[in-house]
Scaffold this active site. Sequence first.
Site, PDB file in Angstrom:
ATOM      1  N   GLY A  12      47.121 -27.961  40.874  1.00 17.32           N
ATOM      2  CA  GLY A  12      47.741 -27.048  41.833  1.00 17.32           C
ATOM      3  C   GLY A  12      48.720 -27.686  42.799  1.00 17.32           C
ATOM      4  O   GLY A  12      48.991 -27.125  43.865  1.00 17.32           O
ATOM      5  N   ARG A  91      48.526 -21.922  28.838  1.00 18.96           N
ATOM      6  CA  ARG A  91      48.326 -20.913  27.796  1.00 18.96           C
ATOM      7  C   ARG A  91      49.605 -20.154  27.569  1.00 18.96           C
ATOM      8  O   ARG A  91      50.343 -19.926  28.522  1.00 18.96           O
ATOM      9  CB  ARG A  91      47.373 -19.834  28.328  1.00 18.96           C
ATOM     10  CG  ARG A  91      46.059 -19.945  27.997  1.00 18.96           C
ATOM     11  CD  ARG A  91      45.056 -19.112  28.733  1.00 18.96           C
ATOM     12  NE  ARG A  91      43.902 -19.949  28.787  1.00 18.96           N
ATOM     13  CZ  ARG A  91      43.127 -20.194  27.761  1.00 18.96           C
ATOM     14  NH1 ARG A  91      43.303 -19.560  26.640  1.00 18.96           N
ATOM     15  NH2 ARG A  91      42.145 -21.046  27.846  1.00 18.96           N
ATOM     16  N   LEU A  92      49.821 -19.736  26.317  1.00 19.40           N
ATOM     17  CA  LEU A  92      50.993 -18.900  26.048  1.00 19.40           C
ATOM     18  C   LEU A  92      50.732 -17.497  26.562  1.00 19.40           C
ATOM     19  O   LEU A  92      49.619 -16.982  26.450  1.00 19.40           O
ATOM     20  CB  LEU A  92      51.245 -18.828  24.533  1.00 19.40           C
ATOM     21  CG  LEU A  92      51.940 -20.024  23.890  1.00 19.40           C
ATOM     22  CD1 LEU A  92      52.086 -19.795  22.395  1.00 19.40           C
ATOM     23  CD2 LEU A  92      53.303 -20.255  24.523  1.00 19.40           C
ATOM     24  N   ILE A  93      51.758 -16.888  27.127  1.00 18.20           N
ATOM     25  CA  ILE A  93      51.650 -15.498  27.594  1.00 18.20           C
ATOM     26  C   ILE A  93      51.953 -14.584  26.409  1.00 18.20           C
ATOM     27  O   ILE A  93      52.936 -14.777  25.690  1.00 18.20           O
ATOM     28  CB  ILE A  93      52.673 -15.242  28.731  1.00 18.20           C
ATOM     29  CG1 ILE A  93      52.429 -16.181  29.926  1.00 18.20           C
ATOM     30  CG2 ILE A  93      52.682 -13.775  29.147  1.00 18.20           C
ATOM     31  CD1 ILE A  93      51.247 -15.857  30.798  1.00 18.20           C
ATOM     32  N   HIS A 109      58.293 -26.941  33.445  1.00 18.46           N
ATOM     33  CA  HIS A 109      57.843 -27.819  32.362  1.00 18.46           C
ATOM     34  C   HIS A 109      58.338 -29.240  32.646  1.00 18.46           C
ATOM     35  O   HIS A 109      59.506 -29.425  33.009  1.00 18.46           O
ATOM     36  CB  HIS A 109      58.393 -27.318  31.022  1.00 18.46           C
ATOM     37  CG  HIS A 109      57.878 -28.110  29.871  1.00 18.46           C
ATOM     38  ND1 HIS A 109      56.601 -27.967  29.371  1.00 18.46           N
ATOM     39  CD2 HIS A 109      58.457 -29.102  29.137  1.00 18.46           C
ATOM     40  CE1 HIS A 109      56.425 -28.823  28.374  1.00 18.46           C
ATOM     41  NE2 HIS A 109      57.535 -29.512  28.217  1.00 18.46           N
TER      42      HIS A 109
HETATM   43  C1  GAR Z   1      53.162 -29.745  36.102  1.00 16.98           C
HETATM   44  O1  GAR Z   1      53.683 -31.037  35.950  1.00 16.98           O
HETATM   45  C2  GAR Z   1      53.851 -28.774  35.168  1.00 16.98           C
HETATM   46  O2  GAR Z   1      55.192 -29.107  34.928  1.00 16.98           O
HETATM   47  C3  GAR Z   1      53.028 -28.926  33.922  1.00 16.98           C
HETATM   48  O3  GAR Z   1      51.701 -29.000  34.381  1.00 16.98           O
HETATM   49  C4  GAR Z   1      51.704 -29.684  35.632  1.00 16.98           C
HETATM   50  C5  GAR Z   1      50.822 -28.925  36.590  1.00 16.98           C
HETATM   51  O4  GAR Z   1      50.629 -29.670  37.757  1.00 16.98           O
HETATM   52  N1  GAR Z   1      53.210 -27.799  33.036  1.00 16.98           N
HETATM   53  C6  GAR Z   1      53.246 -27.908  31.713  1.00 16.98           C
HETATM   54  O5  GAR Z   1      53.097 -28.939  31.117  1.00 16.98           O
HETATM   55  C7  GAR Z   1      53.536 -26.580  31.005  1.00 16.98           C
HETATM   56  N2  GAR Z   1      53.823 -26.780  29.633  1.00 16.98           N
HETATM   57  P1  GAR Z   1      49.999 -29.007  39.057  1.00 16.98           P
HETATM   58  O6  GAR Z   1      48.705 -28.301  38.636  1.00 16.98           O
HETATM   59  O7  GAR Z   1      49.714 -30.186  39.940  1.00 16.98           O
HETATM   60  O8  GAR Z   1      51.001 -28.056  39.639  1.00 16.98           O
END
Ligand code: GAR
Length: 192
Positions: A12, A91-93, A109
């Site tokens: 988060g 998860r995919l929407i 991403h």
């Molecule tokens: C982030 O780095 C985001 O870019 C990645 O998950 C992390 C969540 O961090 N998302 C993906 O890889 C989506 N494919 P957080 O929970 O600390 O915000």
Amino acid sequence: MINLAIFASGSGSNFDAIVHAIEKGELDANVSLLVCDRVGAPVIEKAQRYEVDTVVFTPKVYNGKAAYEEALLADCRDREIDYIILAGYMRLIGPTLLKPYENRIINIHPSLLPAFPGKDAIGQAVSKQVKITGVTVHFIDDGMDTGPIIDQEAVRIEDTDTEEDVKRKIQAVEHELYPKVIQSLLVKEDAK
Ligand code: GAR
């Protein structure tokens, strides 16, 4: 006021960055809902600290994606959610949420898409020994990290960087970029 729902599965830090941007007056919106698909994820505690309504669900107790997305759609409609912000939601929407929220679901991403889609984008970039990676914010469509790109920022990988170093650099960029991109979308919407 624009109502945001943040969907997250993990720590988060992007949730925090968005809430802080709102507190600083840099983002003109409310975080009206956190949706989390993982019981015990640290993001839940963050939402509770900020008194953000939280829905935690366990996908496998539902009879498929359409069933849990119906429930999430009702949660979003109850709170008049304008945009769904994916922040580490792994998860995919599906079409149940995608159709009613077309062009209103955005994702962050940790790579320069279309390079390194899917899971562990940072690990993929490090193992391929690329020198430049980065962050992408995009609208989602029905593919895996394939929707129209809204903005990107590059991050340089030095030869001495560990995967942890790259993650730290990427997240620092994410925390600046995501609130700015959301705000720019809201300004564009206002001008329509
Ligand atoms: C982030 O780095 C985001 O870019 C990645 O998950 C992390 C969540 O961090 N998302 C993906 O890889 C989506 N494919 P957080 O929970 O600390 O915000």
